[in-house]
Design a protein around this motif. Structure first.
Motif, PDB file in Angstrom:
ATOM      1  N   ALA A 101       7.728   8.536   3.456  1.00  0.00           N
ATOM      2  CA  ALA A 101       6.718   7.969   4.495  1.00  0.00           C
ATOM      3  C   ALA A 101       6.498   7.121   4.386  1.00  0.00           C
ATOM      4  O   ALA A 101       6.830   5.373   5.232  1.00  0.00           O
ATOM      5  CB  ALA A 101       5.503   8.848   3.961  1.00  0.00           C
ATOM      6  N   ALA A 102       6.387   5.960   3.486  1.00  0.00           N
ATOM      7  CA  ALA A 102       6.430   4.818   2.625  1.00  0.00           C
ATOM      8  C   ALA A 102       7.306   3.781   3.161  1.00  0.00           C
ATOM      9  O   ALA A 102       7.653   2.939   3.729  1.00  0.00           O
ATOM     10  CB  ALA A 102       5.314   4.346   1.729  1.00  0.00           C
ATOM     11  N   LEU A 103       8.039   4.752   2.608  1.00  0.00           N
ATOM     12  CA  LEU A 103       9.913   3.465   3.035  1.00  0.00           C
ATOM     13  C   LEU A 103      10.070   3.901   4.246  1.00  0.00           C
ATOM     14  O   LEU A 103      10.852   3.029   4.846  1.00  0.00           O
ATOM     15  CB  LEU A 103      10.825   3.896   2.034  1.00  0.00           C
ATOM     16  CG  LEU A 103      10.737   3.862   0.258  1.00  0.00           C
ATOM     17  CD1 LEU A 103      11.539   4.899   0.167  1.00  0.00           C
ATOM     18  CD2 LEU A 103      10.649   2.373   0.328  1.00  0.00           C
ATOM     19  N   THR A 104       9.710   5.222   5.024  1.00  0.00           N
ATOM     20  CA  THR A 104      10.006   4.991   6.824  1.00  0.00           C
ATOM     21  C   THR A 104       9.391   4.099   7.324  1.00  0.00           C
ATOM     22  O   THR A 104       9.841   3.686   7.883  1.00  0.00           O
ATOM     23  CB  THR A 104       9.925   6.721   6.637  1.00  0.00           C
ATOM     24  OG1 THR A 104      10.946   7.313   5.968  1.00  0.00           O
ATOM     25  CG2 THR A 104       9.890   6.671   8.543  1.00  0.00           C
ATOM     26  N   VAL A 105       8.215   3.804   7.106  1.00  0.00           N
ATOM     27  CA  VAL A 105       6.988   3.078   7.981  1.00  0.00           C
ATOM     28  C   VAL A 105       7.974   1.594   7.548  1.00  0.00           C
ATOM     29  O   VAL A 105       7.755   0.912   8.209  1.00  0.00           O
ATOM     30  CB  VAL A 105       5.822   3.455   7.544  1.00  0.00           C
ATOM     31  CG1 VAL A 105       5.178   1.986   7.668  1.00  0.00           C
ATOM     32  CG2 VAL A 105       5.637   4.191   7.561  1.00  0.00           C
TER      33      VAL A 105
END
Length: 66
Positions: A44-48
């Motif tokens: 999720a952090a990488l996607t954001v």
């Protein structure tokens, strides 16, 4: 990426704390759920981060950076 790593450390810290109160759940199932939560946090952090980077490149092309 740094936010993803911090999230991973947070989930692992919470998992170590919650291990005592897992009840009758087996250790392997608890660790499997913890692994899924940690991986989800990092993804999720990488996607954001990628979405932010793409928005900066594509939506703010004309603006000059100093």
């Amino acid at each position: 990426m740094i936010i993803g790593i911090l999230g991973l450390i947070g989930v692992c810290g919470y998992g170590a704390y919650a291990y005592k109160s897992r009840g009758k759940m087996s250790t392997s199932v608890f660790l499997m759920q913890l692994r899924v939560a940690a991986q989800g946090t990092v993804v999720a952090a990488l996607t954001v981060g990628v979405a932010y980077s793409l928005s900066q490149r594509l939506l703010h092309k004309g603006e000059k950076r100093e």
